[in-house]
Design a protein around this motif. Structure first.
Motif, short mmCIF file in Angstrom:
data_model
loop_
_atom_site.label_atom_id
_atom_site.label_comp_id
_atom_site.label_asym_id
_atom_site.label_seq_id
_atom_site.Cartn_x
_atom_site.Cartn_y
_atom_site.Cartn_z
N CYS A 32 -104.85 14.36 -33.59
CA CYS A 32 -103.52 15.02 -32.28
C CYS A 32 -103.52 14.08 -30.86
O CYS A 32 -101.91 13.90 -30.51
CB CYS A 32 -103.83 16.33 -32.03
N LEU A 33 -104.38 14.34 -29.90
CA LEU A 33 -104.61 13.72 -28.36
C LEU A 33 -103.90 12.25 -28.94
O LEU A 33 -103.17 11.67 -27.94
CB LEU A 33 -106.05 13.55 -28.32
N GLY A 34 -104.39 11.76 -29.49
CA GLY A 34 -103.95 10.12 -29.39
C GLY A 34 -102.37 10.07 -29.92
O GLY A 34 -101.83 9.08 -29.35
N PHE A 35 -102.04 10.55 -31.12
CA PHE A 35 -100.18 11.03 -30.96
C PHE A 35 -100.37 11.15 -30.30
O PHE A 35 -98.54 10.31 -29.51
CB PHE A 35 -99.86 12.14 -32.33
N ILE A 36 -100.12 12.30 -29.67
CA ILE A 36 -99.40 12.74 -27.94
C ILE A 36 -99.21 11.28 -26.85
O ILE A 36 -98.77 11.54 -26.82
CB ILE A 36 -99.92 14.68 -27.80
N GLY A 37 -100.29 11.24 -26.62
CA GLY A 37 -100.58 9.55 -25.59
C GLY A 37 -100.18 8.84 -25.71
O GLY A 37 -99.10 8.46 -25.41
N PHE A 38 -99.65 8.53 -27.18
CA PHE A 38 -99.01 7.41 -27.77
C PHE A 38 -97.39 7.81 -27.49
O PHE A 38 -96.56 7.01 -27.10
CB PHE A 38 -99.20 6.84 -29.11
N ALA A 39 -97.13 9.36 -27.89
CA ALA A 39 -95.69 9.86 -27.70
C ALA A 39 -95.52 9.91 -26.44
O ALA A 39 -94.63 9.50 -26.00
CB ALA A 39 -95.35 11.12 -28.50
N LEU A 40 -96.36 9.89 -25.37
CA LEU A 40 -95.92 9.97 -24.19
C LEU A 40 -95.68 8.52 -23.10
O LEU A 40 -94.64 8.56 -22.12
CB LEU A 40 -96.97 10.62 -23.16
N LEU A 41 -96.86 7.72 -23.58
CA LEU A 41 -96.55 6.01 -23.44
C LEU A 41 -95.51 5.43 -23.50
O LEU A 41 -95.10 4.56 -22.86
CB LEU A 41 -97.82 5.52 -23.42
N PHE A 42 -95.23 5.73 -25.06
CA PHE A 42 -94.24 4.93 -25.08
C PHE A 42 -92.78 5.95 -25.39
O PHE A 42 -91.94 4.98 -26.30
CB PHE A 42 -94.75 4.18 -26.32
N GLY A 43 -92.90 6.95 -25.51
CA GLY A 43 -91.63 7.56 -25.40
C GLY A 43 -90.34 7.89 -25.14
O GLY A 43 -89.51 7.67 -24.79
#
Length: 79
Positions: free
Chosen positions: A68-79
């Motif tokens: 979940c932290l990986g998905f959230i970090g990816f969404a914040l970084l590339f979202g």
């Protein structure tokens, strides 16, 4: 013990990522087949381990948290 917990959690998080995203989206594997492959892999991994069941259960929870932290970090970084 902490090293084993982190290793098992990261392996489980990587397996979850592969079964959620990579297999269905990249390799066009059916989602149900992907889910059962992940469950089979996790059951085999934890049945062969010599750890206590509580450590295995906690590593499952921690693996889902890492995912979940990986998905959230990816969404914040590339979202």
């Amino acid at each position: 013990m902490i090293r084993t917990l982190l290793r098992n959690s990261l392996i489980l998080a990587l397996g979850l990522y592969l079964s959620i995203y990579v297999l269905p989206e990249v390799f066009h594997v059916n989602e149900t087949v992907s889910k059962f492959l992940m469950i089979l892999g996790a059951v085999l991994w934890f049945s062969k381990s010599n750890n206590r069941w509580l450590l295995n259960m906690f590593s499952i929870v921690l693996g889902v948290v890492f995912l979940c932290l990986g998905f959230i970090g990816f969404a914040l970084l590339f979202g």
